[in-house]
Design a protein around this motif. Structure first.
Motif, PDB file in Angstrom:
ATOM      1  N   ALA A  54       0.841  -1.196   0.000  1.00  0.00           N
ATOM      2  CA  ALA A  54       0.000   0.000   0.000  1.00  0.00           C
ATOM      3  C   ALA A  54       0.875   1.244   0.000  1.00  0.00           C
ATOM      4  CB  ALA A  54      -0.934  -0.004   1.208  1.00  0.00           C
ATOM      5  N   ASN A  55       0.857   1.966  -1.101  1.00  0.00           N
ATOM      6  CA  ASN A  55       1.680   3.167  -1.234  1.00  0.00           C
ATOM      7  C   ASN A  55       0.771   4.387  -1.247  1.00  0.00           C
ATOM      8  OD1 ASN A  55       3.869   4.859  -1.689  1.00  0.00           O
ATOM      9  ND2 ASN A  55       3.728   4.645  -3.917  1.00  0.00           N
ATOM     10  N   PHE A  56       0.952   5.262  -0.265  1.00  0.00           N
ATOM     11  CA  PHE A  56       0.115   6.449  -0.170  1.00  0.00           C
ATOM     12  C   PHE A  56       0.855   7.622  -0.811  1.00  0.00           C
ATOM     13  CE2 PHE A  56      -1.038   3.664   3.318  1.00  0.00           C
ATOM     14  CZ  PHE A  56      -2.426   3.595   3.166  1.00  0.00           C
ATOM     15  N   THR A  57       0.238   8.181  -1.845  1.00  0.00           N
ATOM     16  CA  THR A  57       0.864   9.285  -2.571  1.00  0.00           C
ATOM     17  C   THR A  57      -0.054  10.484  -2.551  1.00  0.00           C
ATOM     18  OG1 THR A  57      -0.114   8.609  -4.668  1.00  0.00           O
ATOM     19  CG2 THR A  57       2.018   7.660  -4.114  1.00  0.00           C
ATOM     20  N   GLY A  58       0.473  11.639  -2.190  1.00  0.00           N
ATOM     21  CA  GLY A  58      -0.329  12.844  -2.191  1.00  0.00           C
ATOM     22  C   GLY A  58      -1.371  12.829  -1.091  1.00  0.00           C
ATOM     23  N   SER A  59      -2.403  13.600  -1.289  1.00  0.00           N
ATOM     24  CA  SER A  59      -3.453  13.742  -0.278  1.00  0.00           C
ATOM     25  C   SER A  59      -4.531  12.684  -0.473  1.00  0.00           C
ATOM     26  CB  SER A  59      -4.071  15.144  -0.368  1.00  0.00           C
ATOM     27  OG  SER A  59      -3.082  16.129  -0.137  1.00  0.00           O
ATOM     28  N   GLY A  60      -4.493  11.674   0.366  1.00  0.00           N
ATOM     29  CA  GLY A  60      -5.543  10.660   0.351  1.00  0.00           C
ATOM     30  C   GLY A  60      -5.531   9.752  -0.852  1.00  0.00           C
ATOM     31  N   GLU A  61      -4.395   9.620  -1.523  1.00  0.00           N
ATOM     32  CA  GLU A  61      -4.307   8.738  -2.691  1.00  0.00           C
ATOM     33  C   GLU A  61      -3.620   7.434  -2.314  1.00  0.00           C
ATOM     34  OE1 GLU A  61      -2.599  10.598  -6.089  1.00  0.00           O
ATOM     35  OE2 GLU A  61      -3.754  12.453  -5.848  1.00  0.00           O
ATOM     36  N   LEU A  62      -4.163   6.335  -2.845  1.00  0.00           N
ATOM     37  CA  LEU A  62      -3.619   5.004  -2.572  1.00  0.00           C
ATOM     38  C   LEU A  62      -3.262   4.323  -3.880  1.00  0.00           C
ATOM     39  CD1 LEU A  62      -3.111   2.393  -0.856  1.00  0.00           C
ATOM     40  CD2 LEU A  62      -5.561   1.896  -1.167  1.00  0.00           C
ATOM     41  N   VAL A  63      -2.047   3.772  -3.949  1.00  0.00           N
ATOM     42  CA  VAL A  63      -1.629   2.940  -5.082  1.00  0.00           C
ATOM     43  C   VAL A  63      -1.282   1.565  -4.524  1.00  0.00           C
ATOM     44  CG1 VAL A  63       0.058   2.585  -6.925  1.00  0.00           C
ATOM     45  CG2 VAL A  63      -0.771   4.893  -6.418  1.00  0.00           C
ATOM     46  N   LEU A  64      -1.875   0.529  -5.103  1.00  0.00           N
ATOM     47  CA  LEU A  64      -1.614  -0.847  -4.681  1.00  0.00           C
ATOM     48  C   LEU A  64      -0.509  -1.410  -5.567  1.00  0.00           C
ATOM     49  CD1 LEU A  64      -5.366  -1.833  -4.329  1.00  0.00           C
ATOM     50  CD2 LEU A  64      -3.757  -1.361  -2.465  1.00  0.00           C
ATOM     51  N   MET A  65       0.603  -1.792  -4.968  1.00  0.00           N
ATOM     52  CA  MET A  65       1.800  -2.160  -5.708  1.00  0.00           C
ATOM     53  C   MET A  65       1.842  -3.668  -5.970  1.00  0.00           C
ATOM     54  SD  MET A  65       3.056   0.915  -5.672  1.00  0.00           S
ATOM     55  CE  MET A  65       4.770   0.716  -6.191  1.00  0.00           C
ATOM     56  N   GLY A  66       2.276  -4.035  -7.201  1.00  0.00           N
ATOM     57  CA  GLY A  66       2.454  -5.447  -7.540  1.00  0.00           C
ATOM     58  C   GLY A  66       1.201  -6.269  -7.289  1.00  0.00           C
ATOM     59  N   PHE A  67       0.112  -5.883  -7.923  1.00  0.00           N
ATOM     60  CA  PHE A  67      -1.204  -6.444  -7.592  1.00  0.00           C
ATOM     61  C   PHE A  67      -1.280  -7.938  -7.906  1.00  0.00           C
ATOM     62  CE2 PHE A  67      -5.825  -6.730  -7.532  1.00  0.00           C
ATOM     63  CZ  PHE A  67      -6.129  -5.879  -6.483  1.00  0.00           C
ATOM     64  N   GLN A  68      -1.896  -8.685  -6.986  1.00  0.00           N
ATOM     65  CA  GLN A  68      -2.123 -10.120  -7.150  1.00  0.00           C
ATOM     66  C   GLN A  68      -3.582 -10.441  -6.854  1.00  0.00           C
ATOM     67  OE1 GLN A  68       0.869 -12.718  -5.405  1.00  0.00           O
ATOM     68  NE2 GLN A  68       2.263 -10.985  -5.184  1.00  0.00           N
ATOM     69  N   GLU A  69      -4.018 -11.646  -7.259  1.00  0.00           N
ATOM     70  CA  GLU A  69      -5.435 -11.972  -7.120  1.00  0.00           C
ATOM     71  C   GLU A  69      -5.907 -11.930  -5.678  1.00  0.00           C
ATOM     72  OE1 GLU A  69      -2.956 -13.999  -8.240  1.00  0.00           O
ATOM     73  OE2 GLU A  69      -3.670 -16.082  -8.367  1.00  0.00           O
ATOM     74  N   SER A  70      -5.032 -12.287  -4.733  1.00  0.00           N
ATOM     75  CA  SER A  70      -5.422 -12.292  -3.324  1.00  0.00           C
ATOM     76  C   SER A  70      -5.653 -10.890  -2.776  1.00  0.00           C
ATOM     77  CB  SER A  70      -4.345 -12.989  -2.483  1.00  0.00           C
ATOM     78  OG  SER A  70      -3.097 -12.319  -2.596  1.00  0.00           O
ATOM     79  N   MET A  71      -5.202  -9.855  -3.490  1.00  0.00           N
ATOM     80  CA  MET A  71      -5.386  -8.477  -3.061  1.00  0.00           C
ATOM     81  C   MET A  71      -6.715  -7.907  -3.547  1.00  0.00           C
ATOM     82  SD  MET A  71      -1.448  -7.317  -3.852  1.00  0.00           S
ATOM     83  CE  MET A  71      -1.749  -5.552  -3.771  1.00  0.00           C
ATOM     84  N   SER A  72      -7.463  -8.663  -4.325  1.00  0.00           N
ATOM     85  CA  SER A  72      -8.746  -8.190  -4.833  1.00  0.00           C
ATOM     86  C   SER A  72      -9.739  -8.008  -3.693  1.00  0.00           C
ATOM     87  CB  SER A  72      -9.301  -9.190  -5.853  1.00  0.00           C
ATOM     88  OG  SER A  72      -8.430  -9.363  -6.952  1.00  0.00           O
ATOM     89  N   GLY A  73     -10.712  -7.138  -3.924  1.00  0.00           N
ATOM     90  CA  GLY A  73     -11.750  -6.940  -2.935  1.00  0.00           C
ATOM     91  C   GLY A  73     -12.105  -5.482  -2.746  1.00  0.00           C
ATOM     92  N   ALA A  74     -12.814  -5.186  -1.652  1.00  0.00           N
ATOM     93  CA  ALA A  74     -13.321  -3.846  -1.377  1.00  0.00           C
ATOM     94  C   ALA A  74     -12.305  -3.045  -0.567  1.00  0.00           C
ATOM     95  CB  ALA A  74     -14.639  -3.928  -0.623  1.00  0.00           C
ATOM     96  N   TYR A  75     -11.913  -1.900  -1.094  1.00  0.00           N
ATOM     97  CA  TYR A  75     -11.040  -0.957  -0.396  1.00  0.00           C
ATOM     98  C   TYR A  75     -11.876   0.267  -0.038  1.00  0.00           C
ATOM     99  CZ  TYR A  75      -7.046  -3.785  -1.693  1.00  0.00           C
ATOM    100  OH  TYR A  75      -6.147  -4.829  -1.828  1.00  0.00           O
ATOM    101  N   THR A  76     -11.842   0.629   1.242  1.00  0.00           N
ATOM    102  CA  THR A  76     -12.692   1.705   1.743  1.00  0.00           C
ATOM    103  C   THR A  76     -11.844   2.813   2.349  1.00  0.00           C
ATOM    104  OG1 THR A  76     -14.430   0.088   2.252  1.00  0.00           O
ATOM    105  CG2 THR A  76     -14.620   2.255   3.279  1.00  0.00           C
TER     106      THR A  76
END
Length: 352
Positions: free
Chosen positions: A109-131
């Motif tokens: 989980a890489n937080f960039t800027g104001s309230g921005e989230l980038v998910l790094m090296g995405f894999q199937e197990s990381m799928s789902g609801a992000y709130t």
């Protein structure tokens, strides 16, 4: 101006919003510096892929986001596009992942800027609801009051892959008769030979299926022929271990293995024609029909992924990870429902 730095009164806010929208439209029409295209507002609000690689939240519905396996996600912004045009006092952001736990401190989980989230090296197990919850203060300049408000934004993030190749092969063999048990045994033996031919490529032969017909052929009488079809599939047991040894997604390697397997099988049948002409003194009872080899590439999804044009309309051509409660055991291209109370997570290849 009293209360500067906070959310402005309604007339002032409406004026600023109109100016911001006009600026976005003008910039989109003129083109960004260096030829890069800046997405107009309607593109930014669309579901799925965003030209600027930024996705804003929506308090009314979850944004659906599709991230290619092993790539980084777009920037998920913890605010809607309208709010992003305003000044915000004391903003606080809190992101939680599909397991309901805070994302702070997680390596992917890489937080960039104001309230921005980038998910790094995405894999199937990381799928789902992000709130994400955004809380901030509003200063009402007329009443000189401060009000704390909170907005909640939800992103449904799915891993996807490009389609892999499976090859459908058709061949024909002359046989003595259509009702002979020898035909069944021959097809079984042919499958064993072909699978042994490609086993080191971690590929397999699916099927085969066959039918027998009596034909009327000019100058050849009425031969009986077996019409055999099968698929060359790059997902034989062990394919997962093979992919795990690669530094990144194994799509290209998988497609290469499938092509190599197809080429070997094609060469095998080409040699049958040569052998019939040069190595046999008498034609065998069951023999290959020269020129009958035919191959058709088929786009398919690897196990654990499938296509669903209803659920994933904005990624209808993608192989999207199977959602919880569904699974895909093969390359059929669809996710199946688990029966009863059985539950599985994202990317399941079986339903125990």
């Amino acid at each position: 101006m009293a209360g500067s730095g906070g959310r402005l009164s309604s007339p002032q806010r409406a004026l600023l919003r109109m100016v911001a929208i006009i600026a976005v439209v003008v910039e989109a029409c003129q083109g960004a510096p260096g030829g890069a295209r800046v997405a107009p507002e309607e593109d930014q609000l669309s579901v799925g892929f965003f030209p600027r690689n930024v996705i804003y939240g929506n308090v009314q519905l979850a944004e659906h986001v599709y991230v290619k396996m092993f790539a980084n996600s777009p920037s998920l912004v913890c605010m809607d596009i309208s709010l992003s045009q305003e000044e915000i006092i004391d903003p606080k952001y809190s992101w939680t992942g599909p397991d309901g736990r805070n994302l702070e401190g997680r390596g992917y989980a890489n937080f960039t800027g104001s309230g921005e989230l980038v998910l790094m090296g995405f894999q199937e197990s990381m799928s789902g609801a992000y709130t994400c919850e955004l809380s901030h203060r509003i200063i009402e300049t007329s009443a000189q009051e401060e009000v704390d408000v909170t907005y909640t934004y939800r992103f449904m993030v799915y891993a996807y892959m490009e389609a892999n190749h499976v090859y459908r092969v058709s061949v024909r063999f002359n046989v003595k008769g259509c009702e002979l048990a020898a035909n069944v045994q021959f097809v079984e033996e042919l499958k064993k030979i072909l699978e042994n031919l490609i086993s080191d490529l971690t590929c397999r032969v699916e099927g085969p299926s066959y039918n027998c017909y009596s034909l009327e052929v000019p100058h050849r009488g009425s031969p009986n022929e077996l019409f055999i079809t099968f698929q060359v599939n790059p997902f034989a047991p062990g394919w997962e271990d093979l992919c795990d040894r690669l530094p990144q997604d194994c799509e290209d390697a998988t497609n290469l293995r499938a092509q190599q397997a197809k080429d070997r099988i094609e060469e095998f049948f080409r040699k049958q024609t040569y052998a019939l002409k040069h190595e046999f003194q008498a034609v065998p009872t069951i023999h290959y029909v020269e020129g009958s080899f035919s191959v058709t590439p088929i786009d398919s999804c690897r196990p654990g992924f499938g296509r669903n044009i209803i659920t994933h309309r904005s990624c209808s051509g993608c192989c999207v990870v199977c959602s919880p409660g569904t699974y895909s055991p093969n390359s059929s291209g669809s996710c199946r429902l688990c029966v009863g109370q059985r539950r599985v997570g994202y990317g399941a290849t079986s339903c125990p």
